[in-house]
Scaffold this motif. Structure first.
Motif, PDB file in Angstrom:
ATOM      1  N   MET A   1     -46.662   9.394 -12.502  1.00  0.00           N
ATOM      2  CA  MET A   1     -47.224   8.406 -11.585  1.00  0.00           C
ATOM      3  C   MET A   1     -46.996   8.853 -10.169  1.00  0.00           C
ATOM      4  O   MET A   1     -45.911   9.307  -9.799  1.00  0.00           O
ATOM      5  CB  MET A   1     -46.546   7.054 -11.797  1.00  0.00           C
ATOM      6  N   ALA A   2     -47.982   8.740  -9.316  1.00  0.00           N
ATOM      7  CA  ALA A   2     -47.790   8.996  -7.908  1.00  0.00           C
ATOM      8  C   ALA A   2     -47.017   7.838  -7.316  1.00  0.00           C
ATOM      9  O   ALA A   2     -47.176   6.698  -7.704  1.00  0.00           O
ATOM     10  CB  ALA A   2     -49.142   9.154  -7.217  1.00  0.00           C
ATOM     11  N   ASP A   3     -46.191   8.133  -6.334  1.00  0.00           N
ATOM     12  CA  ASP A   3     -45.301   7.119  -5.788  1.00  0.00           C
ATOM     13  C   ASP A   3     -45.692   6.707  -4.390  1.00  0.00           C
ATOM     14  O   ASP A   3     -46.308   7.460  -3.645  1.00  0.00           O
ATOM     15  CB  ASP A   3     -43.870   7.665  -5.725  1.00  0.00           C
ATOM     16  N   ARG A   4     -45.216   5.529  -4.022  1.00  0.00           N
ATOM     17  CA  ARG A   4     -45.361   5.108  -2.644  1.00  0.00           C
ATOM     18  C   ARG A   4     -44.294   5.788  -1.832  1.00  0.00           C
ATOM     19  O   ARG A   4     -43.184   6.003  -2.269  1.00  0.00           O
ATOM     20  CB  ARG A   4     -45.214   3.580  -2.514  1.00  0.00           C
ATOM     21  N   SER A   5     -44.637   6.142  -0.588  1.00  0.00           N
ATOM     22  CA  SER A   5     -43.623   6.753   0.252  1.00  0.00           C
ATOM     23  C   SER A   5     -43.702   6.269   1.686  1.00  0.00           C
ATOM     24  O   SER A   5     -42.729   6.336   2.411  1.00  0.00           O
ATOM     25  CB  SER A   5     -43.775   8.280   0.243  1.00  0.00           C
ATOM     26  N   THR A   6     -44.870   5.792   2.121  1.00  0.00           N
ATOM     27  CA  THR A   6     -45.028   5.345   3.491  1.00  0.00           C
ATOM     28  C   THR A   6     -45.657   3.973   3.496  1.00  0.00           C
ATOM     29  O   THR A   6     -46.693   3.748   2.901  1.00  0.00           O
ATOM     30  CB  THR A   6     -45.951   6.298   4.287  1.00  0.00           C
ATOM     31  N   GLN A   7     -45.040   3.033   4.175  1.00  0.00           N
ATOM     32  CA  GLN A   7     -45.591   1.687   4.257  1.00  0.00           C
ATOM     33  C   GLN A   7     -46.562   1.613   5.422  1.00  0.00           C
ATOM     34  O   GLN A   7     -46.244   1.972   6.551  1.00  0.00           O
ATOM     35  CB  GLN A   7     -44.467   0.659   4.463  1.00  0.00           C
ATOM     36  N   GLY A   8     -47.763   1.115   5.163  1.00  0.00           N
ATOM     37  CA  GLY A   8     -48.767   1.006   6.202  1.00  0.00           C
ATOM     38  C   GLY A   8     -48.863  -0.400   6.732  1.00  0.00           C
ATOM     39  O   GLY A   8     -48.495  -1.362   6.082  1.00  0.00           O
ATOM     40  N   GLY A   9     -49.340  -0.550   7.950  1.00  0.00           N
ATOM     41  CA  GLY A   9     -49.529  -1.867   8.521  1.00  0.00           C
ATOM     42  C   GLY A   9     -50.863  -2.424   8.119  1.00  0.00           C
ATOM     43  O   GLY A   9     -51.732  -1.721   7.659  1.00  0.00           O
ATOM     44  N   GLY A  10     -51.065  -3.699   8.328  1.00  0.00           N
ATOM     45  CA  GLY A  10     -52.332  -4.319   7.989  1.00  0.00           C
ATOM     46  C   GLY A  10     -52.705  -5.333   9.027  1.00  0.00           C
ATOM     47  O   GLY A  10     -51.888  -5.766   9.816  1.00  0.00           O
ATOM     48  N   GLY A  11     -53.949  -5.741   9.008  1.00  0.00           N
ATOM     49  CA  GLY A  11     -54.360  -6.771   9.939  1.00  0.00           C
ATOM     50  C   GLY A  11     -55.850  -6.781  10.101  1.00  0.00           C
ATOM     51  O   GLY A  11     -56.538  -5.869   9.708  1.00  0.00           O
ATOM     52  N   ARG A  12     -56.340  -7.804  10.719  1.00  0.00           N
ATOM     53  CA  ARG A  12     -57.751  -7.905  10.978  1.00  0.00           C
ATOM     54  C   ARG A  12     -57.914  -8.611  12.307  1.00  0.00           C
ATOM     55  O   ARG A  12     -56.945  -9.029  12.928  1.00  0.00           O
ATOM     56  CB  ARG A  12     -58.469  -8.668   9.865  1.00  0.00           C
ATOM     57  N   ASP A  82     -52.077   1.411   1.202  1.00  0.00           N
ATOM     58  CA  ASP A  82     -51.125   1.569   2.301  1.00  0.00           C
ATOM     59  C   ASP A  82     -50.604   2.998   2.390  1.00  0.00           C
ATOM     60  O   ASP A  82     -49.407   3.259   2.503  1.00  0.00           O
ATOM     61  CB  ASP A  82     -49.962   0.578   2.169  1.00  0.00           C
ATOM     62  N   PHE A  83     -51.548   3.947   2.313  1.00  0.00           N
ATOM     63  CA  PHE A  83     -51.302   5.370   2.507  1.00  0.00           C
ATOM     64  C   PHE A  83     -50.418   5.991   1.434  1.00  0.00           C
ATOM     65  O   PHE A  83     -49.816   7.036   1.638  1.00  0.00           O
ATOM     66  CB  PHE A  83     -50.717   5.622   3.904  1.00  0.00           C
ATOM     67  N   THR A  84     -50.356   5.358   0.281  1.00  0.00           N
ATOM     68  CA  THR A  84     -49.640   5.907  -0.859  1.00  0.00           C
ATOM     69  C   THR A  84     -50.570   5.979  -2.050  1.00  0.00           C
ATOM     70  O   THR A  84     -51.279   5.019  -2.342  1.00  0.00           O
ATOM     71  CB  THR A  84     -48.415   5.035  -1.204  1.00  0.00           C
ATOM     72  N   GLU A  85     -50.598   7.120  -2.728  1.00  0.00           N
ATOM     73  CA  GLU A  85     -51.465   7.306  -3.881  1.00  0.00           C
ATOM     74  C   GLU A  85     -50.802   6.747  -5.141  1.00  0.00           C
ATOM     75  O   GLU A  85     -49.631   7.020  -5.414  1.00  0.00           O
ATOM     76  CB  GLU A  85     -51.757   8.788  -4.095  1.00  0.00           C
ATOM     77  N   TYR A  86     -51.553   5.958  -5.894  1.00  0.00           N
ATOM     78  CA  TYR A  86     -51.091   5.435  -7.174  1.00  0.00           C
ATOM     79  C   TYR A  86     -52.001   5.963  -8.273  1.00  0.00           C
ATOM     80  O   TYR A  86     -53.216   6.018  -8.095  1.00  0.00           O
ATOM     81  CB  TYR A  86     -51.105   3.905  -7.186  1.00  0.00           C
ATOM     82  N   GLU A  87     -51.401   6.329  -9.386  1.00  0.00           N
ATOM     83  CA  GLU A  87     -52.178   6.743 -10.549  1.00  0.00           C
ATOM     84  C   GLU A  87     -52.161   5.601 -11.553  1.00  0.00           C
ATOM     85  O   GLU A  87     -51.097   5.206 -12.043  1.00  0.00           O
ATOM     86  CB  GLU A  87     -51.602   8.014 -11.166  1.00  0.00           C
ATOM     87  N   VAL A  88     -53.333   5.064 -11.846  1.00  0.00           N
ATOM     88  CA  VAL A  88     -53.457   3.872 -12.683  1.00  0.00           C
ATOM     89  C   VAL A  88     -54.118   4.253 -13.998  1.00  0.00           C
ATOM     90  O   VAL A  88     -55.148   4.928 -14.018  1.00  0.00           O
ATOM     91  CB  VAL A  88     -54.297   2.782 -11.991  1.00  0.00           C
ATOM     92  N   SER A  89     -53.535   3.801 -15.090  1.00  0.00           N
ATOM     93  CA  SER A  89     -54.050   4.121 -16.421  1.00  0.00           C
ATOM     94  C   SER A  89     -54.600   2.868 -17.094  1.00  0.00           C
ATOM     95  O   SER A  89     -54.471   1.746 -16.583  1.00  0.00           O
ATOM     96  CB  SER A  89     -52.936   4.734 -17.273  1.00  0.00           C
ATOM     97  N   HIS A 102     -56.618   0.635   2.015  1.00  0.00           N
ATOM     98  CA  HIS A 102     -56.779   1.323   0.731  1.00  0.00           C
ATOM     99  C   HIS A 102     -58.018   2.199   0.749  1.00  0.00           C
ATOM    100  O   HIS A 102     -58.800   2.199   1.700  1.00  0.00           O
ATOM    101  CB  HIS A 102     -56.793   0.326  -0.440  1.00  0.00           C
ATOM    102  N   ARG A 103     -58.148   2.986  -0.320  1.00  0.00           N
ATOM    103  CA  ARG A 103     -59.292   3.899  -0.436  1.00  0.00           C
ATOM    104  C   ARG A 103     -59.548   4.174  -1.908  1.00  0.00           C
ATOM    105  O   ARG A 103     -58.634   4.437  -2.680  1.00  0.00           O
ATOM    106  CB  ARG A 103     -58.995   5.222   0.288  1.00  0.00           C
ATOM    107  N   PHE A 104     -60.822   4.115  -2.286  1.00  0.00           N
ATOM    108  CA  PHE A 104     -61.235   4.449  -3.644  1.00  0.00           C
ATOM    109  C   PHE A 104     -61.345   5.966  -3.797  1.00  0.00           C
ATOM    110  O   PHE A 104     -61.656   6.675  -2.837  1.00  0.00           O
ATOM    111  CB  PHE A 104     -62.601   3.834  -3.956  1.00  0.00           C
ATOM    112  N   SER A 105     -61.093   6.445  -4.995  1.00  0.00           N
ATOM    113  CA  SER A 105     -61.518   7.793  -5.345  1.00  0.00           C
ATOM    114  C   SER A 105     -62.936   7.639  -5.884  1.00  0.00           C
ATOM    115  O   SER A 105     -63.596   6.647  -5.592  1.00  0.00           O
ATOM    116  CB  SER A 105     -60.550   8.413  -6.363  1.00  0.00           C
TER     117      SER A 105
END
Length: 308
Positions: A1-12, A82-89, A102-105
């Protein structure tokens, strides 16, 4: 599994409208135009050809101002939150909250069921009881078979209610949707909270074993990878557990223990500097002196002299 390592900010934007924020990352609003009867939620198949946002490139980094819950039927799929890649099964979920980046592959790989929900669609009491804004919880969720069956059944019921616009008047239809959604979110929130508790327990256990191993081996072993291999953890798991327990890296924890022992020997024995170095894992006196100075700001000789 890819891990989180950097927390990103959010807002609108302050009024919640679509727009670009100061960092140039676009914020997508809830796509009301894609909702059945314009209600504040959507649920349906996640499959190739699905329209996520009209005329928008979702493979680029962006923010959302609504909740997204994706239950995957296939996988693995890599998704950035939040700038961390997750591998989802298959059988796993991603829960992305308003304001998160976030970002889609490739969207061709996304298969399953997706639920999106507009802030304000549920009453405040429901929002609080389901922990909708628990940004401290990880987005990746791994239900056990019983939990997964309950979540799938809840989503299926919610989807049936969502598409059935002929049985009830719109106001009653919306009310039923809110109740069905609340039932699903209660299950989801329980999973998220219990997963966080289990992760903390695992981190505590992992750190305890690591700390004991370091105490026994610091005089000869300064390698994080060696400790991870001995304990049967991945390096990433060890990093996460030690950081959760101490706020520092495993290497930092090891080095701190080595420095402490070196200080003790320098203060309470008459060992030559070279022998002190050997005692804490540095056969070469020059390397020990460099290490000690790097971590304390003084050379071993100067440290000993200050104590006398």
């Amino acid at each position: 599994m890819a891990d989180r390592s950097t927390q990103g900010g959010g807002g609108r934007d302050g009024d919640g409208r679509d727009g670009d924020v100061g960092d140039g990352i676009r914020t997508f609003p809830f796509p009301v135009d894609l909702s059945v009867c314009g209600v504040g939620m959507q649920v349906g198949p996640m499959e190739p050809g699905r329209t996520w946002h009209t005329n928008e490139a979702i493979e680029r980094v962006h923010r959302i101002d609504f909740h997204v819950v994706m239950l995957f039927r296939d996988g693995p799929v890599r998704h950035m939150v939040d700038f961390t890649e997750y591998e989802v099964s298959a059988g796993e979920l991603l829960w992305i909250r308003p304001g998160q980046v976030h970002r889609f592959s490739s969207t061709e790989a996304y298969r399953g069921t997706v639920l999106i929900m507009q802030p304000g669609f549920l009453p405040r009491a429901t929002v609080e009881s389901t922990g909708l804004y628990r940004y401290d919880l990880a987005p990746l969720l791994r239900p056990d078979p019983a939990q997964l069956a309950g979540l799938r059944a809840g989503l299926a019921q919610l989807e049936r209610e969502y598409v059935d616009t002929a049985t009830l008047p719109l106001t009653l239809h919306t009310s039923v949707l809110r109740h069905s959604l609340t039932a699903f979110l209660m299950r989801l929130a329980h999973l998220a909270a219990s997963s966080a508790d289990a992760a903390r327990d695992q981190a505590d256990t992992t750190f305890t074993r690591f700390r004991e191993a370091v105490e026994k081996g610091f005089a000869t072993n300064h390698s994080v990878s060696a400790y991870a291999d001995t304990l049967g953890y991945s390096r990433r798991t060890l990093v996460r557990a030690v950081r959760a327990a101490t706020g520092e890296t495993p290497k930092g924890f090891i080095d701190k223990r080595v420095v402490l022992e070196a200080k003790r020997l320098l203060a309470h024995t008459d060992m030559p500097i070279g022998r002190v170095g050997v005692s804490v894992g540095f056969p070469d006196a020059a390397n020990f002196t460099k290490f000690f100075h790097q971590h304390t700001g003084v050379a071993p000789v100067a440290f000993r002299a200050e104590l006398h």
